[in-house]
Design an enzyme around this catalytic site. Structure first.
Site, PDB file in Angstrom:
ATOM      1  N   HIS A   1      13.190 159.253  74.661  1.00  0.00           N
ATOM      2  CA  HIS A   1      12.885 159.171  73.228  1.00  0.00           C
ATOM      3  C   HIS A   1      11.400 159.488  73.048  1.00  0.00           C
ATOM      4  O   HIS A   1      10.551 158.799  73.639  1.00  0.00           O
ATOM      5  CB  HIS A   1      13.139 157.750  72.708  1.00  0.00           C
ATOM      6  CG  HIS A   1      14.569 157.444  72.420  1.00  0.00           C
ATOM      7  ND1 HIS A   1      15.557 157.561  73.350  1.00  0.00           N
ATOM      8  CD2 HIS A   1      15.165 157.010  71.269  1.00  0.00           C
ATOM      9  CE1 HIS A   1      16.718 157.206  72.783  1.00  0.00           C
ATOM     10  NE2 HIS A   1      16.511 156.877  71.530  1.00  0.00           N
TER      11      HIS A   1
ATOM     12  N   GLU B   1       9.458 160.488  67.711  1.00  0.00           N
ATOM     13  CA  GLU B   1      10.228 159.887  66.613  1.00  0.00           C
ATOM     14  C   GLU B   1       9.202 159.332  65.617  1.00  0.00           C
ATOM     15  O   GLU B   1       9.040 159.856  64.523  1.00  0.00           O
ATOM     16  CB  GLU B   1      11.132 158.781  67.166  1.00  0.00           C
ATOM     17  CG  GLU B   1      11.967 158.058  66.119  1.00  0.00           C
ATOM     18  CD  GLU B   1      12.782 156.901  66.722  1.00  0.00           C
ATOM     19  OE1 GLU B   1      12.514 156.483  67.865  1.00  0.00           O
ATOM     20  OE2 GLU B   1      13.684 156.403  66.008  1.00  0.00           O
TER      21      GLU B   1
ATOM     22  N   HIS C   1      23.352 154.918  70.896  1.00  0.00           N
ATOM     23  CA  HIS C   1      23.178 153.719  71.727  1.00  0.00           C
ATOM     24  C   HIS C   1      24.427 152.860  71.533  1.00  0.00           C
ATOM     25  O   HIS C   1      24.747 152.514  70.383  1.00  0.00           O
ATOM     26  CB  HIS C   1      21.938 152.943  71.285  1.00  0.00           C
ATOM     27  CG  HIS C   1      20.682 153.757  71.352  1.00  0.00           C
ATOM     28  ND1 HIS C   1      19.793 153.670  72.391  1.00  0.00           N
ATOM     29  CD2 HIS C   1      20.180 154.699  70.501  1.00  0.00           C
ATOM     30  CE1 HIS C   1      18.793 154.515  72.183  1.00  0.00           C
ATOM     31  NE2 HIS C   1      19.005 155.152  71.049  1.00  0.00           N
TER      32      HIS C   1
ATOM     33  N   HIS D   1      23.288 161.474  71.502  1.00  0.00           N
ATOM     34  CA  HIS D   1      22.294 160.440  71.231  1.00  0.00           C
ATOM     35  C   HIS D   1      22.931 159.339  70.394  1.00  0.00           C
ATOM     36  O   HIS D   1      22.926 159.390  69.161  1.00  0.00           O
ATOM     37  CB  HIS D   1      21.095 161.074  70.501  1.00  0.00           C
ATOM     38  CG  HIS D   1      19.951 160.134  70.285  1.00  0.00           C
ATOM     39  ND1 HIS D   1      18.675 160.568  70.022  1.00  0.00           N
ATOM     40  CD2 HIS D   1      19.880 158.778  70.287  1.00  0.00           C
ATOM     41  CE1 HIS D   1      17.871 159.534  69.874  1.00  0.00           C
ATOM     42  NE2 HIS D   1      18.590 158.421  70.019  1.00  0.00           N
TER      43      HIS D   1
ATOM     44  N   ASP E   1      22.607 158.038  66.642  1.00  0.00           N
ATOM     45  CA  ASP E   1      21.626 157.049  67.110  1.00  0.00           C
ATOM     46  C   ASP E   1      22.197 155.621  67.135  1.00  0.00           C
ATOM     47  O   ASP E   1      22.632 155.157  68.188  1.00  0.00           O
ATOM     48  CB  ASP E   1      20.349 157.133  66.260  1.00  0.00           C
ATOM     49  CG  ASP E   1      19.125 156.611  66.982  1.00  0.00           C
ATOM     50  OD1 ASP E   1      19.231 156.257  68.165  1.00  0.00           O
ATOM     51  OD2 ASP E   1      18.043 156.554  66.356  1.00  0.00           O
ATOM     52  N   ASP E   2      22.165 154.924  66.000  1.00  0.00           N
ATOM     53  CA  ASP E   2      22.656 153.529  65.919  1.00  0.00           C
ATOM     54  C   ASP E   2      23.511 153.407  64.667  1.00  0.00           C
ATOM     55  O   ASP E   2      23.109 152.781  63.669  1.00  0.00           O
ATOM     56  CB  ASP E   2      21.458 152.565  65.842  1.00  0.00           C
ATOM     57  CG  ASP E   2      20.539 152.721  67.030  1.00  0.00           C
ATOM     58  OD1 ASP E   2      20.914 152.267  68.123  1.00  0.00           O
ATOM     59  OD2 ASP E   2      19.453 153.329  66.869  1.00  0.00           O
TER      60      ASP E   2
HETATM   61  N1  ADE Z   1      16.860 152.086  70.607  1.00  0.00           N
HETATM   62  C1  ADE Z   1      17.904 152.146  69.781  1.00  0.00           C
HETATM   63  N2  ADE Z   1      17.651 152.993  68.774  1.00  0.00           N
HETATM   64  C2  ADE Z   1      16.410 153.496  68.978  1.00  0.00           C
HETATM   65  C3  ADE Z   1      15.587 154.422  68.296  1.00  0.00           C
HETATM   66  N3  ADE Z   1      15.955 155.027  67.161  1.00  0.00           N
HETATM   67  N4  ADE Z   1      14.375 154.683  68.802  1.00  0.00           N
HETATM   68  C4  ADE Z   1      13.942 154.080  69.917  1.00  0.00           C
HETATM   69  N5  ADE Z   1      14.687 153.208  70.597  1.00  0.00           N
HETATM   70  C5  ADE Z   1      15.908 152.908  70.131  1.00  0.00           C
HETATM   71 ZN    ZN Z   2      17.873 156.495  69.989  1.00  0.00          ZN
END
Ligand code: ADE
Ligand code: ZN
Length: 355
Positions: free
Chosen positions: A210, A213, A21, A19, A290-291
């Site tokens: 997703h 969350e 992006h 996971h 994630d990011d």
């Molecule tokens: N796109 C990038 N990061 C995300 C996240 N944490 N939740 C939903 N969409 C995303």
């Molecule tokens: Zn994500």
């Protein structure tokens, strides 16, 4: 670096990332560099004064949607195939340094297409980054096309049809390995991708989503009903015990991202991420970033944060690492190879400890 005596063990533990992006790996420094190269004017918001001010603003996200506004602005600096390739390569170098041996990475083609970047440019750049990681690091990679929930379904249908028409999901082209959905969670219809997921399922394409969350467990239930084989995040699963039992029974993997959850105010600390509950209940999960360029933590930072919050045993880490391998979208030969590496790593660690 964490203070845990297991830090070196965690660093060397062979990891699979499920996971991340690729657009979430765009650092403030790279945003400014590419904006200059591509003559893009960044917003007048004072946060965009310098990489430093942007990094400071990233420390104060108030919600998923607050983060997403920066995430979608950041990616506007990506234009040429080489920009996409550089972004992917930048991530893979860091992932390799953190002990990642296999990475399944998301990208958001709709958003780039909407601003005039050709689908082929995006995919060619990201595929080039993946191939380089495979060649130079022996890191296996999988690209997952993500539909976004803030744009019309029609826009997702267009990129999907394009990818199908060009056989991008066919094993022989070895380009795309699954479909996911992401972006804003609470608001759009939960089942907005019902038809597209049904088409993908019929075509034998792997599906993830997703869910859970920010949204309550009903978002997870809907994703599973639509055919998702995995759930990205899914931390709110603990609020529905029956659904959690179903997830355990069906062996669904959750791709958990602890630092992301803290940064986006889904929880107040990593200790609130239900790692212990999942372990005790037998919920399968992997730990991911994630990011990372937005949340100040790559995969090893996430492993360390979990260790600081939960003080897991070596056996529990072995279990997490092995589950990550077994639930990867990769062939059995590669899985056996990665399981052997985990076994070697754990055995070496125990030899040193027991001496
Ligand atoms: N796109 C990038 N990061 C995300 C996240 N944490 N939740 C939903 N969409 C995303
Ligand atoms: Zn994500």
């Amino acid at each position: 670096m964490c203070q845990s005596p297991l830090h070196d063990f965690l660093h060397g533990l062979p990891k699979c990332e499920h996971h991340v992006h690729l657009e979430g790996c765009l650092t403030p420094e790279l945003i400014f560099e590419l904006a200059q190269k591509n003559a893009i004017t960044l917003p007048s918001d004072p946060a965009y004064t310098s990489p430093k001010t942007l990094t400071q603003r990233y420390g104060n996200f108030t919600s998923l949607d607050d983060f997403l506004s920066f995430y979608f602005t950041g990616m506007t600096v990506l234009h040429s195939e080489s920009d996409f390739a550089l972004l992917a390569w930048t991530y893979f170098q860091r992932a390799h340094a953190d002990g990642v041996h296999h990475a399944e990475v998301f990208f958001d083609p709709q958003v780039h297409r909407d601003r005039g970047v050709a689908y082929e440019t995006i995919v060619a750049g990201f595929v080039a980054g993946c191939k380089r990681a495979e060649r130079e690091f022996g890191l296996t990679t999988r690209l997952i096309l993500c539909f976004v929930r803030h744009l019309p379904v029609e826009s997702a249908a267009q990129v999907f049809e394009h990818a199908l028409a060009n056989s991008h999901f066919h094993p022989e082209t070895d380009m795309l390995h699954g479909v996911g959905w992401s972006s804003t969670e609470v608001g759009p219809p939960k089942d907005m991708f019902r038809e597209l997921y049904a088409t993908a399922k019929t075509a034998g394409i792997r599906l993830t989503a997703h869910a859970g969350e920010e949204g309550d467990p009903s978002y997870i239930a809907t994703a599973l009903e639509l055919g998702a084989q995995r759930i990205d995040h899914g931390i709110r699963l603990v609020e529905d015990v029956e659904l959690m039992q179903r997830v355990v029974q069906d062996g669904v993997l959750l791709t958990v991202c602890p630092i992301s959850n803290v940064q986006l105010k889904c929880v107040t600390s990593v200790a609130e991420v239900p790692i212990r509950r999942f372990l005790d209940a037998g919920v399968k999960f992997s730990i991911n970033s994630d990011d990372p360029a937005y949340f100040g933590g790559y995969i090893l930072d996430n492993y360390c944060a979990v260790q600081e919050a939960f003080a897991l045993s070596v056996d529990e880490w072995r279990h997490i690492a092995e589950t990550s391998v077994r639930e990867s979208w990769v062939d059995e030969v590669r899985k056996e190879e990665l399981l052997r590496r985990i076994d070697d790593h754990v055995s070496k660690h125990l030899e040193v400890v027991l001496v």
